[in-house]
Design a protein around this motif. Structure first.
Motif, PDB file in Angstrom:
ATOM      1  N   TRP A 262      33.326   4.253  61.830  1.00 24.77           N
ATOM      2  CA  TRP A 262      33.545   2.802  61.846  1.00 24.77           C
ATOM      3  C   TRP A 262      34.212   2.432  63.153  1.00 24.77           C
ATOM      4  N   VAL A 263      34.063   1.171  63.541  1.00 31.58           N
ATOM      5  CA  VAL A 263      34.551   0.770  64.861  1.00 31.58           C
ATOM      6  C   VAL A 263      36.059   1.022  65.012  1.00 31.58           C
ATOM      7  N   THR A 264      36.823   0.828  63.946  1.00 36.90           N
ATOM      8  CA  THR A 264      38.277   1.066  64.054  1.00 36.90           C
ATOM      9  C   THR A 264      38.549   2.521  64.421  1.00 36.90           C
ATOM     10  N   VAL A 336      44.154  -3.099  58.952  1.00 41.43           N
ATOM     11  CA  VAL A 336      43.013  -3.940  59.325  1.00 41.43           C
ATOM     12  C   VAL A 336      41.858  -3.738  58.359  1.00 41.43           C
ATOM     13  N   GLY A 337      40.924  -4.658  58.395  1.00 34.38           N
ATOM     14  CA  GLY A 337      39.627  -4.429  57.751  1.00 34.38           C
ATOM     15  C   GLY A 337      39.322  -5.377  56.628  1.00 34.38           C
ATOM     16  N   GLU A 338      40.319  -5.871  55.979  1.00 35.58           N
ATOM     17  CA  GLU A 338      40.130  -6.792  54.867  1.00 35.58           C
ATOM     18  C   GLU A 338      41.478  -7.473  54.653  1.00 35.58           C
ATOM     19  N   PRO A 339      41.499  -8.509  53.828  1.00 33.89           N
ATOM     20  CA  PRO A 339      42.771  -9.213  53.653  1.00 33.89           C
ATOM     21  C   PRO A 339      43.867  -8.285  53.137  1.00 33.89           C
ATOM     22  N   HIS A 357      51.944  -4.551  59.518  1.00 34.57           N
ATOM     23  CA  HIS A 357      51.490  -5.608  60.426  1.00 34.57           C
ATOM     24  C   HIS A 357      49.986  -5.744  60.288  1.00 34.57           C
ATOM     25  N   ASP A 358      49.559  -6.818  59.661  1.00 30.85           N
ATOM     26  CA  ASP A 358      48.117  -7.034  59.502  1.00 30.85           C
ATOM     27  C   ASP A 358      47.526  -7.457  60.835  1.00 30.85           C
ATOM     28  N   ASN A 359      46.307  -7.027  61.095  1.00 32.86           N
ATOM     29  CA  ASN A 359      45.593  -7.611  62.232  1.00 32.86           C
ATOM     30  C   ASN A 359      44.127  -7.796  61.898  1.00 32.86           C
ATOM     31  N   TRP A 360      43.487  -8.632  62.699  1.00 34.37           N
ATOM     32  CA  TRP A 360      42.105  -9.040  62.397  1.00 34.37           C
ATOM     33  C   TRP A 360      41.196  -8.760  63.578  1.00 34.37           C
ATOM     34  N   TRP A 361      40.049  -8.218  63.292  1.00 36.32           N
ATOM     35  CA  TRP A 361      38.966  -8.122  64.275  1.00 36.32           C
ATOM     36  C   TRP A 361      37.703  -7.669  63.585  1.00 36.32           C
ATOM     37  N   GLN A 362      36.628  -7.513  64.353  1.00 34.66           N
ATOM     38  CA  GLN A 362      35.327  -7.157  63.781  1.00 34.66           C
ATOM     39  C   GLN A 362      34.638  -6.129  64.673  1.00 34.66           C
ATOM     40  N   THR A 363      33.588  -5.541  64.145  1.00 38.97           N
ATOM     41  CA  THR A 363      32.762  -4.641  64.961  1.00 38.97           C
ATOM     42  C   THR A 363      32.353  -5.350  66.253  1.00 38.97           C
ATOM     43  N   GLU A 364      31.976  -6.605  66.133  1.00 41.41           N
ATOM     44  CA  GLU A 364      31.472  -7.348  67.290  1.00 41.41           C
ATOM     45  C   GLU A 364      32.556  -7.586  68.344  1.00 41.41           C
ATOM     46  N   THR A 365      33.795  -7.726  67.920  1.00 38.66           N
ATOM     47  CA  THR A 365      34.849  -8.018  68.905  1.00 38.66           C
ATOM     48  C   THR A 365      35.355  -6.744  69.572  1.00 38.66           C
ATOM     49  N   GLY A 454      31.885 -15.984  61.611  1.00 37.23           N
ATOM     50  CA  GLY A 454      31.435 -15.922  60.217  1.00 37.23           C
ATOM     51  C   GLY A 454      32.593 -15.865  59.230  1.00 37.23           C
ATOM     52  N   ASP A 455      33.820 -15.880  59.718  1.00 29.24           N
ATOM     53  CA  ASP A 455      35.000 -15.883  58.840  1.00 29.24           C
ATOM     54  C   ASP A 455      35.596 -17.294  58.796  1.00 29.24           C
ATOM     55  N   ILE A 456      36.198 -17.614  57.676  1.00 32.28           N
ATOM     56  CA  ILE A 456      36.878 -18.903  57.535  1.00 32.28           C
ATOM     57  C   ILE A 456      38.391 -18.645  57.523  1.00 32.28           C
ATOM     58  N   TRP A 466      45.528 -17.676  58.829  1.00 31.77           N
ATOM     59  CA  TRP A 466      45.469 -17.238  57.437  1.00 31.77           C
ATOM     60  C   TRP A 466      44.003 -17.102  57.060  1.00 31.77           C
ATOM     61  N   PHE A 467      43.658 -15.941  56.589  1.00 28.89           N
ATOM     62  CA  PHE A 467      42.260 -15.668  56.247  1.00 28.89           C
ATOM     63  C   PHE A 467      41.901 -16.386  54.946  1.00 28.89           C
ATOM     64  N   VAL A 468      40.748 -17.037  54.934  1.00 24.20           N
ATOM     65  CA  VAL A 468      40.290 -17.703  53.713  1.00 24.20           C
ATOM     66  C   VAL A 468      39.145 -16.916  53.081  1.00 24.20           C
ATOM     67  N   GLY A 469      38.189 -16.480  53.895  1.00 26.33           N
ATOM     68  CA  GLY A 469      37.082 -15.694  53.350  1.00 26.33           C
ATOM     69  C   GLY A 469      35.959 -15.625  54.359  1.00 26.33           C
ATOM     70  N   ARG A 470      34.926 -14.901  54.022  1.00 27.50           N
ATOM     71  CA  ARG A 470      33.714 -14.939  54.817  1.00 27.50           C
ATOM     72  C   ARG A 470      33.057 -16.288  54.559  1.00 27.50           C
ATOM     73  N   ALA A 471      32.382 -16.846  55.557  1.00 25.43           N
ATOM     74  CA  ALA A 471      31.755 -18.153  55.361  1.00 25.43           C
ATOM     75  C   ALA A 471      30.833 -18.107  54.149  1.00 25.43           C
TER      76      ALA A 471
HETATM   77  P1  AMP Z   1      33.603  -5.010  60.287  1.00 26.27           P
HETATM   78  O1  AMP Z   1      32.841  -5.592  61.405  1.00 26.27           O
HETATM   79  O2  AMP Z   1      32.769  -4.227  59.355  1.00 26.27           O
HETATM   80  O3  AMP Z   1      34.802  -4.261  60.764  1.00 26.27           O
HETATM   81  O4  AMP Z   1      34.152  -6.202  59.398  1.00 26.27           O
HETATM   82  C1  AMP Z   1      34.847  -7.267  59.978  1.00 26.27           C
HETATM   83  C2  AMP Z   1      35.246  -8.238  58.906  1.00 26.27           C
HETATM   84  O5  AMP Z   1      36.259  -7.671  58.070  1.00 26.27           O
HETATM   85  C3  AMP Z   1      35.860  -9.503  59.444  1.00 26.27           C
HETATM   86  O6  AMP Z   1      34.887 -10.415  59.895  1.00 26.27           O
HETATM   87  C4  AMP Z   1      36.612 -10.002  58.223  1.00 26.27           C
HETATM   88  O7  AMP Z   1      35.741 -10.628  57.308  1.00 26.27           O
HETATM   89  C5  AMP Z   1      37.132  -8.699  57.623  1.00 26.27           C
HETATM   90  N1  AMP Z   1      38.477  -8.439  58.130  1.00 26.27           N
HETATM   91  C6  AMP Z   1      38.858  -7.623  59.124  1.00 26.27           C
HETATM   92  N2  AMP Z   1      40.197  -7.636  59.281  1.00 26.27           N
HETATM   93  C7  AMP Z   1      40.689  -8.509  58.392  1.00 26.27           C
HETATM   94  C8  AMP Z   1      41.995  -8.984  58.062  1.00 26.27           C
HETATM   95  N3  AMP Z   1      43.070  -8.540  58.678  1.00 26.27           N
HETATM   96  N4  AMP Z   1      42.090  -9.916  57.094  1.00 26.27           N
HETATM   97  C9  AMP Z   1      41.007 -10.365  56.448  1.00 26.27           C
HETATM   98  N5  AMP Z   1      39.753  -9.952  56.704  1.00 26.27           N
HETATM   99  C10 AMP Z   1      39.584  -9.022  57.649  1.00 26.27           C
END
Ligand code: AMP
Length: 588
Positions: A262-264, A336-339, A357-365, A454-456, A466-471
């Motif tokens: 996985w990207v992480t 990371v990875g989900e809420p 410490h929560d953090n947010w990102w995606q495969t694309e970023t 694609g995230d809200i 604050w994460f709400v959900g996937r669109a």
């Molecule tokens: P992936 O590209 O498979 O790593 O998935 C990325 C998606 O995981 C994001 O677009 C979010 O929907 C979700 N995600 C990643 N980190 C978080 C987080 N800290 N809180 C909530 N959702 C997350």
């Protein structure tokens, strides 16, 4: 429920890499940060050089680069010099096989040293590297090898036997299968003698910053996997963000529990810690609470990067279990990875003495975009604030739940508390450069100068997101937009609830009705009384957006990377096709 912020001490603030947030954002530029990279001695930029070889020829050459714990718990260490030599040998093997710059090298391996050697060696040879998750079954493997045009696959004899042998012939691009160890099977080459038979010196391919380096298939939470392509310059973002968001320093012992499939597990489980000259811990074993605590304790891990599901699994254990281990070396935890539900942050603070410490990102970023930081207060339940160098916006949404694009323009929401599609201004170095063989989908991911995630999300007045959900997960019930995560979090605050997955089911009156699937902690049974209690508990916490229906399910479907698969819960509930199951845990 409001959770009190977790504040940091003055000492923590003083010691952190990122101190004054406003100033760091104002002063940061990617151009200036480029000076933190070395670049190849003869010109060009290569991830493997930044990660390994530059340390291998300097004062850190005898420091542990990779500390590997095998399935039986035995520990082996490779220094920076060892890793540089082994990866150079691998690059020489590729060269001998006639593999050319730009060709695609895939790995299908458990977390073993050869995986790290092949990833780094493939990069040195100028190839595009794609690590696959070894628990995939033959069909997802075949699909990715074919879609990603693999030239080389590195795997183990056992995985070859079970998963690759039957499919290898159907992938026209695949010219070489290398198997770890000394024994080759028909149609393969043994890696150990091949590595032993070549030089430990290799002149790294003079790749340029924009040359392709890594291909990652997304975990497919919402559909078929897509191959996101990243370039060598991504290493700048890996390096910088690990410093800011993970507070990583050269003397750290760093454990990222994500698999490099996985990207992480690649960005932060291989590249970033090495680029800082830290020691990387890799555990071949699967999750087990005692095993994990003992890895943290015995390896004196200082920085730990993990996932909410793993934390929740730890929370299910006896609360005094961590006290049996010496976790005194640990100074920073991120996830990371989900809420990340607020209880997990608070549990960690109370039980491990440190918050998550929560953090947010995606495969694309390709790298962390939004984060809670070592020096700054954590608001439990929030993903934190954008990193220096990252511009984040919230865009007004249209009927399909995604950002509304009108005459090519989008509308940015500026008011606090408004919910919109999370969007990023392109320009950070680890942004994906295409979806492999799907340029149209890539083009659709951008509008009006924004990358649409694609995230809200929503933003509070202090700029915390604050994460709400996937669109496509957001529920519309009786005129309310309901983020499933909010409902899941509220339910997880109940002592009996281990995990929850929330979906919308069709309702003739409300449009959609909120339904929760709930798994219970040990010691709690799925009784009618508990169901009613949870419904009432949800109503008290959430009011109008509370779940109207609760079903107990001790086996919530997860992706292999740990996310609850709402898409699958919904498909099952509605009797719809289940779609791509290649990333679902337990399916092969
Ligand atoms: P992936 O590209 O498979 O790593 O998935 C990325 C998606 O995981 C994001 O677009 C979010 O929907 C979700 N995600 C990643 N980190 C978080 C987080 N800290 N809180 C909530 N959702 C997350």
């Amino acid at each position: 429920m409001e959770w009190a912020p977790i504040r940091k001490s003055a000492a923590a603030r003083a010691a952190a890499n990122l101190g004054d947030y406003g100033r760091a954002r104002a002063e940061f530029s990617w151009d200036a940060a480029r000076f933190e990279l070395f670049g190849l001695p003869g010109g060009g930029l290569n991830i493997a050089y930044e990660a390994v070889d530059r340390h291998a020829s300097g004062p850190r050459r005898n420091r542990g680069a990779l500390r590997w714990i095998d399935r039986h718990g035995e520990v082996f260490q490779l220094t920076y010099r060892d890793l540089a030599e082994l990866s150079s040998r691998f690059a020489n093997v590729l060269r001998e096989l006639g593999v050319r710059r730009g060709e695609h090298v895939f790995t299908l391996l458990g977390r073993v040293p050869d995986l790290y050697v092949a990833v780094l060696g493939g990069l040195k040879a100028g190839c595009v590297v794609c690590p696959l998750f070894s628990a995939f079954g033959p069909e997802p493997i075949r699909q990715r090898l074919a879609l990603g045009e693999a030239t080389v696959l590195v795997t183990s004899p056992e995985l070859h036997h079970r998963k690759v042998r039957a499919i290898a012939g159907s992938i026209p691009s695949l010219r070489h299968v290398l198997v770890t160890g000394a024994q080759a099977e028909p149609g393969t080459r043994a890696l150990a003698p091949a590595l032993a038979g070549v030089s430990p010196e290799f002149e790294i391919c003079p790749t340029r910053p924009e040359d392709p380096a890594l291909l990652h298939f997304t975990s497919g939470t919402t559909g078929t996997p897509k191959g996101a392509l990243h370039v060598h310059e991504a290493v700048l973002a890996h390096h910088v963000t690990a410093g800011f968001a993970l507070d990583l320093k050269p003397d750290d012992v760093f454990w990222c529990t994500a698999d490099p499939g996985w990207v992480t597990g690649t960005s932060y489980g291989v590249i970033a810690p090495l680029s800082h000259g830290a020691t990387l811990v890799s555990d071949e074993g699967d999750f087990d609470a005692r095993r994990w605590y003992s890895v943290l304790a015995s390896q004196r891990v200082t920085v730990w990067y993990t996932a909410p599901t793993a934390l929740r699994m730890l929370m299910r254990q006896r609360h005094d279990l961590p006290a049996e281990y010496d976790l005194s070396a640990l100074r920073f935890i991120a996830s990371v990875g989900e809420p990340l539900n607020p209880e997990a942050v608070v549990w960690s603070q109370e039980t491990l003495g440190l918050p998550v410490h929560d953090n947010w990102w995606q495969t694309e970023t390709g790298a962390i975009m939004i984060s809670n930081f070592a020096a700054h207060e954590i608001r439990p339940g929030s993903m934190g604030r954008p990193l220096p160098g990252i511009d984040v916006g919230l865009l007004q949404r249209g009927k399909n739940g995604r950002a509304r694009v009108h005459d090519g323009r989008v509308t940015e929401l500026t008011g606090a508390g408004q919910e919109g599609e999370l969007a990023l201004r392109p320009g950070w170095p680890s942004m994906f450069r295409t979806y492999w063989h799907d340029p149209d989908r890539y083009a659709r991911a951008f509008a009006d100068g924004w990358y649409l995630t694609g995230d809200i999300a929503r933003r509070d007045p202090d700029g915390y997101y604050w994460f709400v959900g996937r669109a496509d997960d957001v529920i519309e019930s009786a005129g309310h937009l309901v983020g499933p995560f909010e409902v899941e979090s509220a339910l997880m605050a109940h002592a009996a609830v281990a995990e929850a997955g929330v979906i919308g089911t069709p309702d003739p009156v409300a449009g959609e009705r909120v339904k929760a699937f709930v798994s219970l902690r040990d010691g709690h049974g799925p009784t009618e009384d508990l169901r009613l209690e949870l419904l009432a508990f949800g109503r008290r916490a959430l009011g109008a957006v509370a779940p109207k229906e609760i079903e107990f399910d001790q086996h919530l479907p997860h992706t292999r990377s740990g996310k609850v698969m709402r898409r699958l819960l919904k498909a099952r509930e509605l009797g719809l096709p289940e779609g791509d199951l290649s990333t679902v845990e337990g399916f092969s």
